[in-house]
Design a protein around this motif. Structure first.
Motif, short mmCIF file in Angstrom:
data_model
loop_
_atom_site.label_atom_id
_atom_site.label_comp_id
_atom_site.label_asym_id
_atom_site.label_seq_id
_atom_site.Cartn_x
_atom_site.Cartn_y
_atom_site.Cartn_z
N MET A 1 0.84 -1.17 0.00
CA MET A 1 0.00 0.00 0.00
C MET A 1 0.89 1.24 0.00
O MET A 1 1.93 1.27 0.64
N ALA A 2 0.45 2.22 -0.68
CA ALA A 2 1.14 3.51 -0.69
C ALA A 2 0.15 4.56 -0.21
O ALA A 2 -1.05 4.48 -0.48
N CYS A 3 0.65 5.53 0.53
CA CYS A 3 -0.22 6.65 0.90
C CYS A 3 0.46 7.92 0.43
O CYS A 3 1.67 8.07 0.51
N ASP A 4 -0.34 8.81 -0.10
CA ASP A 4 0.21 10.05 -0.63
C ASP A 4 0.13 11.16 0.41
O ASP A 4 -0.33 10.95 1.54
N THR A 5 0.60 12.33 0.06
CA THR A 5 0.66 13.43 1.02
C THR A 5 -0.72 13.95 1.42
O THR A 5 -0.84 14.67 2.40
N GLN A 6 -1.76 13.55 0.69
CA GLN A 6 -3.13 13.94 1.05
C GLN A 6 -3.78 12.87 1.93
O GLN A 6 -4.94 12.98 2.28
N GLY A 7 -3.03 11.80 2.26
CA GLY A 7 -3.56 10.74 3.11
C GLY A 7 -4.34 9.67 2.35
O GLY A 7 -4.93 8.80 2.97
N GLU A 8 -4.36 9.74 1.03
CA GLU A 8 -5.04 8.73 0.22
C GLU A 8 -4.19 7.47 0.17
O GLU A 8 -2.97 7.53 0.03
N HIS A 9 -4.84 6.30 0.25
CA HIS A 9 -4.14 5.02 0.21
C HIS A 9 -4.31 4.38 -1.17
O HIS A 9 -5.40 4.40 -1.75
N HIS A 10 -3.22 3.80 -1.67
CA HIS A 10 -3.21 3.15 -2.98
C HIS A 10 -2.57 1.78 -2.83
O HIS A 10 -1.46 1.67 -2.30
N PHE A 11 -3.25 0.73 -3.29
CA PHE A 11 -2.71 -0.61 -3.16
C PHE A 11 -1.80 -0.93 -4.34
O PHE A 11 -2.12 -0.63 -5.49
N LEU A 12 -0.65 -1.54 -4.04
CA LEU A 12 0.33 -1.91 -5.05
C LEU A 12 0.62 -3.40 -4.97
O LEU A 12 0.59 -3.97 -3.88
N SER A 13 0.94 -3.99 -6.10
CA SER A 13 1.33 -5.40 -6.09
C SER A 13 2.81 -5.50 -5.76
O SER A 13 3.55 -4.51 -5.83
N LEU A 14 3.27 -6.70 -5.43
CA LEU A 14 4.69 -6.89 -5.14
C LEU A 14 5.53 -6.54 -6.36
O LEU A 14 6.59 -5.94 -6.23
N ALA A 15 5.04 -6.86 -7.56
CA ALA A 15 5.76 -6.50 -8.79
C ALA A 15 5.87 -4.98 -8.91
O ALA A 15 6.91 -4.46 -9.31
N SER A 16 4.82 -4.27 -8.56
CA SER A 16 4.84 -2.81 -8.61
C SER A 16 5.87 -2.24 -7.65
O SER A 16 6.59 -1.30 -7.97
N ILE A 17 5.97 -2.83 -6.47
CA ILE A 17 6.94 -2.36 -5.48
C ILE A 17 8.36 -2.61 -5.98
O ILE A 17 9.23 -1.75 -5.85
N ASN A 18 8.59 -3.78 -6.57
CA ASN A 18 9.91 -4.08 -7.12
C ASN A 18 10.29 -3.08 -8.21
O ASN A 18 11.42 -2.58 -8.25
N GLU A 19 9.39 -2.79 -9.10
CA GLU A 19 9.64 -1.82 -10.18
C GLU A 19 9.85 -0.42 -9.61
O GLU A 19 10.78 0.29 -10.01
N LEU A 20 9.01 -0.05 -8.69
CA LEU A 20 9.08 1.28 -8.08
C LEU A 20 10.41 1.50 -7.37
O LEU A 20 11.01 2.57 -7.45
N GLN A 21 10.90 0.48 -6.69
CA GLN A 21 12.14 0.59 -5.94
C GLN A 21 13.31 1.01 -6.82
O GLN A 21 14.20 1.72 -6.38
N HIS A 22 13.29 0.60 -8.07
CA HIS A 22 14.39 0.92 -8.99
C HIS A 22 14.22 2.27 -9.68
O HIS A 22 15.11 2.71 -10.39
N GLN A 23 13.08 2.92 -9.46
CA GLN A 23 12.79 4.19 -10.14
C GLN A 23 12.82 5.40 -9.21
O GLN A 23 12.80 6.53 -9.68
N ILE A 24 12.86 5.17 -7.93
CA ILE A 24 12.77 6.27 -6.97
C ILE A 24 14.13 6.59 -6.35
O ILE A 24 15.07 5.82 -6.44
#
Length: 81
Positions: A1-24
């Motif tokens: 799960m990801a939460c943004d600065t407005q407090g909104e929650h967004h669900f991510l898959s494990l694949a999304s987290i792996n991809e995101l980790q290499h882009q941030i």
């Protein structure tokens, strides 16, 4: 799960987290467990949770996230760098 600065929650898959980790920016984001990453700017406090784990409190969550035993030492180093 990801939460943004407005407090909104967004669900991510494990694949999304792996991809995101290499882009941030690794100076801002750290993966504390297999399924959770934290933004250093969102951390409000950190407490010892167990022998080898920490409870990480974020602005957007009521409950803390817990570091994995294998990531705790590296997380501590990341915080002080």
């Amino acid at each position: 799960m990801a939460c943004d600065t407005q407090g909104e929650h967004h669900f991510l898959s494990l694949a999304s987290i792996n991809e995101l980790q290499h882009q941030i920016d690794p100076a801002v984001f750290f993966r504390i467990s297999r399924s959770e990453m934290v933004n250093i700017n969102q951390i409000t406090r950190i407490e010892q949770h167990g022998k080898d784990t920490l409870a990480v409190y974020l602005k957007c969550l009521k409950e803390p996230l817990i570091t994995s035993k294998t990531r705790t030492a590296e997380f501590r180093k990341w915080l002080t760098s």
